[in-house]
Design an enzyme around this catalytic site. Structure first.
Site, PDB file in Angstrom:
ATOM      1  N   ARG A  77     -12.700  -7.193 -13.882  1.00 29.80           N
ATOM      2  CA  ARG A  77     -12.750  -8.092 -12.722  1.00 29.80           C
ATOM      3  C   ARG A  77     -13.784  -9.195 -12.928  1.00 29.80           C
ATOM      4  O   ARG A  77     -13.547 -10.364 -12.597  1.00 29.80           O
ATOM      5  CB  ARG A  77     -13.071  -7.308 -11.444  1.00 29.80           C
ATOM      6  CG  ARG A  77     -11.857  -6.653 -10.810  1.00 29.80           C
ATOM      7  CD  ARG A  77     -12.190  -6.074  -9.439  1.00 29.80           C
ATOM      8  NE  ARG A  77     -13.194  -5.026  -9.537  1.00 29.80           N
ATOM      9  CZ  ARG A  77     -12.928  -3.726  -9.610  1.00 29.80           C
ATOM     10  NH1 ARG A  77     -11.683  -3.287  -9.577  1.00 29.80           N
ATOM     11  NH2 ARG A  77     -13.906  -2.856  -9.699  1.00 29.80           N
ATOM     12  N   ALA A 127      -3.368  -1.999 -12.489  1.00 26.69           N
ATOM     13  CA  ALA A 127      -2.195  -2.867 -12.550  1.00 26.69           C
ATOM     14  C   ALA A 127      -1.027  -2.218 -13.280  1.00 26.69           C
ATOM     15  O   ALA A 127      -0.337  -2.855 -14.065  1.00 26.69           O
ATOM     16  CB  ALA A 127      -2.584  -4.175 -13.216  1.00 26.69           C
ATOM     17  N   LYS A 178       0.862  -1.188   0.000  1.00 29.64           N
ATOM     18  CA  LYS A 178       0.000   0.000   0.000  1.00 29.64           C
ATOM     19  C   LYS A 178       0.891   1.229   0.000  1.00 29.64           C
ATOM     20  O   LYS A 178       1.838   1.331   0.792  1.00 29.64           O
ATOM     21  CB  LYS A 178      -0.932   0.017   1.210  1.00 29.64           C
ATOM     22  CG  LYS A 178      -2.141   0.931   0.997  1.00 29.64           C
ATOM     23  CD  LYS A 178      -2.957   1.132   2.241  1.00 29.64           C
ATOM     24  CE  LYS A 178      -3.866  -0.028   2.566  1.00 29.64           C
ATOM     25  NZ  LYS A 178      -4.714   0.251   3.753  1.00 29.64           N
ATOM     26  N   PRO A 218       1.897  -7.816 -17.727  1.00 33.13           N
ATOM     27  CA  PRO A 218       1.760  -7.202 -19.056  1.00 33.13           C
ATOM     28  C   PRO A 218       0.385  -6.569 -19.259  1.00 33.13           C
ATOM     29  O   PRO A 218      -0.567  -6.906 -18.561  1.00 33.13           O
ATOM     30  CB  PRO A 218       1.949  -8.399 -19.998  1.00 33.13           C
ATOM     31  CG  PRO A 218       1.534  -9.582 -19.199  1.00 33.13           C
ATOM     32  CD  PRO A 218       1.895  -9.283 -17.773  1.00 33.13           C
ATOM     33  N   GLY A 259      -3.052  -8.345 -19.011  1.00 31.59           N
ATOM     34  CA  GLY A 259      -2.885  -9.556 -18.221  1.00 31.59           C
ATOM     35  C   GLY A 259      -2.561  -9.181 -16.788  1.00 31.59           C
ATOM     36  O   GLY A 259      -2.934  -8.108 -16.326  1.00 31.59           O
ATOM     37  N   SER A 305      -1.529  -0.928  -4.155  1.00 36.47           N
ATOM     38  CA  SER A 305      -2.744  -0.111  -4.112  1.00 36.47           C
ATOM     39  C   SER A 305      -2.445   1.151  -3.313  1.00 36.47           C
ATOM     40  O   SER A 305      -1.572   1.155  -2.440  1.00 36.47           O
ATOM     41  CB  SER A 305      -3.898  -0.886  -3.477  1.00 36.47           C
ATOM     42  OG  SER A 305      -3.631  -1.147  -2.122  1.00 36.47           O
TER      43      SER A 305
END
Lengths: 371, 371, 371, 371
Positions: free
Chosen positions: B331, B353, B164, B358, B361, B234
């Protein structure tokens, strides 16, 4: 006598937008598709698949305009066009063109039976019959007519019945009531569900999955333990009768294409689909490898959120999300599960599944080009 | 000397709502979980996972209130709590409690290495360093500290780093500028992406996937060809430093739990996850069967929509849908693909992400109880 | 010499769906509208008004099909069709048909000036000019041409300029780069904002609200303190030039219709609109009473969420809502504020307002039939 | 005897997030609010106001935590906390604290009557009584008790009744059925509507707007022509009885605050609200000017989409939008209409209005500080 044999062709074409018919236009121009032979067009468009999804009508209008430049207006009307809204997740907008041709090839036939297509329309459905046993019976008769058109005698050879059914509008309800009768429902939106449900039961009766004598009006959209494993029904305001397309296997048809079906018991029950693939000659342990993918002509599946609120005893939130319709959640998720198996994303996954497979699961049909 | 060995326990618990800590409360009451041993809690809550998702803070508040009745406020603060919003499709809200205990069992050890957990916090990140190489370096040092805490020497034994990181607010930006310096970005929302991206690169540097000397400020959130295969980062407005949890394999830990990871190249690339499962001793051709599912303690994956607009050359509409965020689409779909493999739906699939696997992905880590 | 005078007619027609052109068809059949005289059609359709809103194209396609049965394809192309998606709240889908006829009535003119309409198209915009001063200058010239077409000499007599402008696609960007030049932006979505913004500044220059010499490339989509109070611009992928419609007052036109405009300083700033109504002869203290409503031919307004995150120092959440686009929030809310004043809901409230009025506010034009 | 008089205070406080109680904390710290005198807190939080809106519970939890540091847990429970989700458009999240104090000021009273607050709770509602006349009667009795608590004798002096009512869960339904009885509905979501509707009718009976003898079980949530013009009811799973707050005018209270109410006949019917404002001493032709706005302590209104699908004969699309709930559309639009009148945006506009005003319209109450 091979000249009497027919042969089905399946064309899975990408769509860059709901009104994009460019791939179909190119296929016609190149002679890959003969517009006169088109039996049905199924499409996945990128709307929300719910009430205010205008991408379906926009796609149909664009298809009609294109085809109207090649065949007569009446011939265009004969083509069953079923647009299903909603390509959630990585599902890819596409259309599937079902074409039937006389087989002019001279070779001895390789397969005993091949993919067969048939269609039929029922008489106009009286408004008071919608959502009742009378509709079930009428649809059952129509499916039998479409089977005959396809040259399929054995109901066990039918693997997929795509059906478009009418719904009630306030005008239709009032017309019924003016004759002193009552409709099954007065809510026009609910009438879609009743029409889809009764139609699915009618498919089940025609295919011997259900007995008409075991059914009652009260079971329709109520006793979801009774269902067809091969029906896919959708409602349309533009028709008053039923438009039926049957896909199965018949000795009257030739060519490498074959169809089989399976039933998913819940949203992640992909193993029955894998087993159906194996029966069709693609027997793979994990994801279908790239080489075999090209042989899969079409995947036709139903997705919906389990009313139980659970999948394998774990809570899902699809029915509680007031921001995104449960049908959108379900298509995305089931689409992912199936794409994980098949290895591609232009899958025809549609929602709304009254009496079409078990709660939270649904039928899946697969068309494969045999080796 | 077995008494010095530690042992990790993983508890995957259902949540009936974002503030439902009932299952954790029961596990503590029954002695299944010792609150003093909790290292981290990861949770999937049912909000939209985007800007106005308050389910994450609500869950943290509820966890803090519960744990505060068992351990000191300072001990509560030591527990890394990472709530990820969004259980689209049939993904199921749940929390994963990571617990570490001294191993008091006398049996000779069965496994050479077992799941090991470590944590660390970095110094406070200067606002002007956020999203720049200075943050990458700081995070890399922090990950190494957490590895040491876990008793992991070899970076190859690390399979998952949950991190985090801080973000910029207008106040922080102005404080930087008052000192005559400039921040990497002035948009507070974008600062989250830069912080996540730089942190992921920092993980990559610590794990030897990337070399700090090969990186530049300009690559951060720009050159997505450089990424970590084991980072999950995150952002949080509530911290100014970095909170790091490392999960890997170590001879200093005992017990049947083991972790491995894989990288999905696109949204439906499930075969690498299947291979990781096989390496962990669950080698299955199709969906994981019910008997083996119970041995899967946790699945931790990343999902995002491919910026290319395609999955295996088929168009997806996730980035064009103005009604549903692409992160929600992704998701649901990736959740479906993974649930089709694992056979259950309480999977920790999170979005966002940058530099974590990648484009389109993402990394996936799996924790399994070995036979 | 009355035969040289022109006369504008405004028809505000309901739409039951995006493709419903029934009211227009009926008006043509009844002789209320002469298709040959249609200058422009503005429509509010019920899509989301964002990226995946196909209701706009569906409406245009339906209008083209209808009009193509009455006038030549070339004449159809001359008609400016601007569909704006989004009828949130109780805003009502409708179209506004702007028609110009020669005035064959013999009566002495009652009004010194009347509503005048003019149109123009610019040369094709070079890709490298989009979003730069060259576009501002080109649009300014086009607006002056449209003013001449309308017979308006004094820029102060122009009250509304509707403009459709091109955008960049990847193909266009690459074509520019192949010539060794660079576009103002490489993001195709952002190019729409830059084109709208530069076009609005061009309107401001033509109307004397801004001086070209005071502007720079860097100000475009950056210095929002500079804006036109009479521009409404929208982007379209289907054109490479600019399509311009000017509405103002001119002595060369006759009839009871008149137009005026105002600027709302924020989302609830309705008093300037009330003042404009009063200038047009409808001077009311509260909501426009039913009797006077029929005299209001059209209301054309812009709505957007204030970037400050506040309206009159109270926080709004429009920019933080990841479930509903801020443009949808803004249209619903501003639509409500205006409907509270005007007393009806078929108001043309559109979003996206770069350099069109102040942040969080926007221009509003009103067309009234004078007593 | 002035010492026996009570005095109501209204505090309208901003919220930066659902759990932000900072403004209330500051007001308590500064002595502006005495926690012991708080009768009720109404809040508008920024969730979707639908099923999965957790911002309401998060806000309540945060308020309870704050107030629990100042008064006993039992005193906290006495405070009616009604959080309404949904601040669409530019509506601003806020809370309204209703405080009652003994009046210790010595001056002779200026006003014959002042704003009076009263509260009551009913006995526990039997599950089989929910949504039936028994609930109507029970609520009517409770409202009379709250009126007595407020010192209001004449029902005509009551202008607003805020009521929280229970709902049915599966457990409660099964408990009823175990006793051989049946509930009015078996659908738990629908039970909320029935409870709200029966409660609103109960308010109408207590206030003399309706006669209990004219009502029947069948009318509840069916005959919407019968309604209260002063009820605002909401359901909560956390209670089994009814929590009632009455606001009206009474000679037993002093101070400058006064309340009145009006009924909007449709979503844009703002003139009755203007008339109520005038009766309260703020008589303005257009938008309330800045100077007068400060005297408006609270605006409490209901908004919903007309089931007719029309507003003043123009179609609205709120009920057809599957992407955004009609309740969100309605709050945004009615919020805009009211903000256009009042000139500020922290208005308490809530949705869901069974038997609370006419279809598509709703009650509005206004509290003003008299000059």
């Amino acid at each position: 006598m091979p000249t009497t044999l027919r042969r089905a062709h399946i064309h899975r074409l990408p769509m860059r937008s709901p009104d994009d018919v460019g791939a179909l236009e190119a296929a016609i121009a190149q002679g890959d598709i003969d517009p006169a032979g088109i039996v049905a067009i199924l499409g996945k468009t990128e709307g929300n698949g719910c009430v205010n999804d205008f991408t379906r009508a926009f796609a149909v209008r664009s298809l009609e305009a294109l085809l109207g430049r090649h065949v007569s207006a009446d011939a265009v009307r004969q083509i069953a066009m079923v647009m299903s809204g909603g390509t959630e997740g990585a599902l890819s907008p596409h259309m599937i063109v079902f074409e039937a041709r006389g087989d002019d090839e001279a070779q001895p036939r390789t397969f005993a039976k091949s993919l067969a297509l048939g269609r039929a329309r029922t008489p106009v459905l009286a408004g008071e019959d919608l959502g009742r046993l009378a509709q079930v019976a009428q649809v059952a008769a129509g499916v039998r007519t479409a089977m005959a058109d396809a040259g399929i005698d054995d109901a066990g050879d039918v693997h997929y019945v795509q059906l478009k059914c009418p719904l009630l509008t306030m005008e239709r309800i009032e017309a019924v009531e003016a004759r002193g009768l009552r409709t099954a429902v007065r809510d026009t939106l609910k009438s879609m569900g009743f029409s889809r449900g009764a139609s699915a039961l009618g498919v089940g009766v025609a295919l011997g999955e259900l007995q008409l004598s075991d059914l009652s009006d009260a079971m329709i959209c109520s006793d979801y333990g009774r269902y067809s494993e091969r029906a896919a029904t959708s409602g349309g305001v533009e028709l008053l009768d039923h438009e039926i397309v049957v896909a199965g296997m018949s000795a009257g048809w030739t060519g490498p294409l074959a169809i089989d079906h399976a039933v998913m018991r819940d949203a992640i029950d992909i193993e029955p689909a894998r087993a159906a693939l194996a029966r069709l000659g693609i027997d793979v342990p994990g994801q279908v490898p790239a080489a075999a993918r090209d042989r899969i002509a079409a995947v036709l599946a139903k997705a919906e959120a389990a009313q139980s609120g659970k999948v394998r005893d774990r809570r899902h939130i699809m029915l509680d999300d007031s921001d995104v319709s449960s049908t959108r959640h379900a298509r995305a998720f089931v689409g992912g599960a199936l794409a994980g198996l098949f290895g591609f994303t232009d899958l025809f996954v549609s929602g709304g599944a009254e009496h079409q497979g078990p709660d939270g699961g649904g039928p899946i049909a697969i068309i494969v080009e045999r080796a």
